[in-house]
Design a protein around this motif. Sequence first.
Motif, short mmCIF file in Angstrom:
data_model
loop_
_atom_site.label_atom_id
_atom_site.label_comp_id
_atom_site.label_asym_id
_atom_site.label_seq_id
_atom_site.Cartn_x
_atom_site.Cartn_y
_atom_site.Cartn_z
N TYR A 203 134.22 33.35 26.32
CA TYR A 203 134.82 34.84 27.32
C TYR A 203 133.25 35.40 27.44
O TYR A 203 132.91 35.77 28.56
CB TYR A 203 135.25 36.59 26.33
CG TYR A 203 134.64 37.00 27.24
CD1 TYR A 203 136.35 37.65 28.04
CD2 TYR A 203 134.70 38.11 25.74
CE1 TYR A 203 136.26 38.64 28.25
CE2 TYR A 203 134.40 39.41 26.30
CZ TYR A 203 134.93 39.87 27.92
OH TYR A 203 134.87 41.17 28.14
N ASP A 204 132.32 34.93 26.90
CA ASP A 204 130.50 35.78 26.71
C ASP A 204 129.75 35.33 27.95
O ASP A 204 129.37 35.57 28.57
CB ASP A 204 130.04 35.43 25.63
CG ASP A 204 129.87 36.03 24.40
OD1 ASP A 204 130.60 37.75 24.56
OD2 ASP A 204 130.11 35.78 22.64
N VAL A 207 131.02 36.49 31.08
CA VAL A 207 130.74 38.19 31.20
C VAL A 207 129.24 37.61 32.31
O VAL A 207 129.23 38.59 33.04
CB VAL A 207 130.53 38.85 30.19
CG1 VAL A 207 129.89 39.87 30.41
CG2 VAL A 207 132.02 38.85 29.18
N GLU A 208 128.26 36.78 31.53
CA GLU A 208 127.27 36.66 31.82
C GLU A 208 127.36 36.02 32.79
O GLU A 208 126.11 36.69 34.01
CB GLU A 208 126.51 35.99 30.88
CG GLU A 208 126.19 36.64 29.47
CD GLU A 208 125.26 36.73 29.56
OE1 GLU A 208 124.70 37.84 30.06
OE2 GLU A 208 124.83 38.15 28.56
N SER A 210 129.80 36.68 34.64
CA SER A 210 129.90 37.22 36.33
C SER A 210 129.48 38.29 36.39
O SER A 210 128.97 39.30 37.53
CB SER A 210 131.49 37.58 35.73
OG SER A 210 131.20 39.01 34.89
N SER A 212 129.04 41.27 34.47
CA SER A 212 129.45 42.06 34.20
C SER A 212 130.34 42.38 33.41
O SER A 212 131.90 40.91 33.43
CB SER A 212 130.05 43.64 34.61
OG SER A 212 130.83 43.11 35.93
N LYS A 213 131.35 43.12 32.44
CA LYS A 213 132.38 42.76 31.77
C LYS A 213 133.32 43.35 32.97
O LYS A 213 133.24 43.69 33.73
CB LYS A 213 132.82 43.76 30.49
CG LYS A 213 131.63 43.79 29.30
CD LYS A 213 132.03 44.46 28.14
CE LYS A 213 130.78 44.20 27.29
NZ LYS A 213 131.27 44.90 25.75
N PRO A 214 135.15 42.50 32.57
CA PRO A 214 135.33 42.94 33.13
C PRO A 214 135.90 44.46 33.36
O PRO A 214 135.95 45.26 32.88
CB PRO A 214 136.93 41.92 32.62
CG PRO A 214 136.59 41.93 31.21
CD PRO A 214 135.26 42.00 30.71
N ALA A 217 141.69 44.21 31.34
CA ALA A 217 141.38 43.35 30.18
C ALA A 217 142.56 43.79 29.42
O ALA A 217 143.04 45.02 29.68
CB ALA A 217 140.47 43.59 28.66
N TRP A 230 141.82 38.71 31.46
CA TRP A 230 140.39 39.66 31.86
C TRP A 230 140.21 39.28 33.82
O TRP A 230 140.72 38.47 34.05
CB TRP A 230 139.06 39.22 31.35
CG TRP A 230 139.15 39.23 30.09
CD1 TRP A 230 139.55 40.17 29.29
CD2 TRP A 230 139.48 37.68 29.13
NE1 TRP A 230 139.14 40.05 27.98
CE2 TRP A 230 139.78 38.51 27.04
CE3 TRP A 230 140.03 36.69 29.82
CZ2 TRP A 230 139.80 37.67 26.77
CZ3 TRP A 230 139.95 36.29 28.02
CH2 TRP A 230 139.80 36.29 26.83
N TRP A 232 138.28 41.30 37.05
CA TRP A 232 137.57 41.57 38.50
C TRP A 232 137.47 42.06 39.92
O TRP A 232 138.22 41.19 40.11
CB TRP A 232 135.69 41.20 38.11
CG TRP A 232 135.17 40.49 36.84
CD1 TRP A 232 134.04 41.53 36.83
CD2 TRP A 232 135.47 39.93 35.86
NE1 TRP A 232 133.57 41.18 35.61
CE2 TRP A 232 134.52 39.80 34.77
CE3 TRP A 232 136.38 39.36 35.18
CZ2 TRP A 232 134.16 39.26 33.29
CZ3 TRP A 232 136.52 38.44 34.25
CH2 TRP A 232 135.32 38.23 33.31
#
Length: 253
Positions: A203-204, A207-208, A210, A212-214, A217, A230, A232
Amino acid sequence: MKINHICIAGFKEKINKITKKEIFLKMFGIILSTAIATFLIIVVILYFKTPTITILEPQNDSSVQTTTIMVKGTVNLATTKLLVNNHMVEIKRGKFNYKWFLTEEKNILHLVATNENSNKTIESVLNINRIMTEEEKIALEVQKKAVLEAQEKAEEERKAKELAEQKTWEQSKAGKLCTKYPLWTKEDCENIANRKLWIGMTYDMLVESSGSKPDSAHLSNYGDGTRWQWCWYDYNPSCFYDDNNDGIIDAYN
């Protein structure tokens, strides 16, 4: 009666001729079978036999003053391949010659013979001592020192180059990611820096990659375990799934 006697005698003679012929054929068959079996046994023995090396000259552990000597010897199999100090040496009628340059005071020659049919090998070692003059000894020491210094310089340059490349990489996006996440491999960091996606990333990492965070969730559990989704809104693919709550991406669309 006389006629019958003659007929019986002729019949016996005929039987004797047939018997002798059969005996001859049987003996011939036995001899032929034995010869063929013996030939096959010899072929098999030679096929799987381990080669041998016989060094005729020079004598092992001998001392010479010359800078070169001719090594002469024999091998026992026609199917032998011979390596002398990792150089292929030609064999003619079981004999070989090798011109050996003596560059040290103590010189070691490694010979490896291989039966090309069975790949069985045997090794032999020849040691020759060269008697050097004082001038030659001094020149040899100077040469060794120069070689050692060149090797040390090359090693220092290699380490300096590696250090410079490592510092440059650490300043890159991938390098900074690996500094932030020390458990990630260099390949993982390079892939994420290039915004690559794959099944099995964490998951980390997602995020990196993309940036940004989703945007959403979603957690669900329908009795067969916890699952995550998750998503986007401005990313393609847009949704990623963790089917067993282990933080690893199992699918995306």
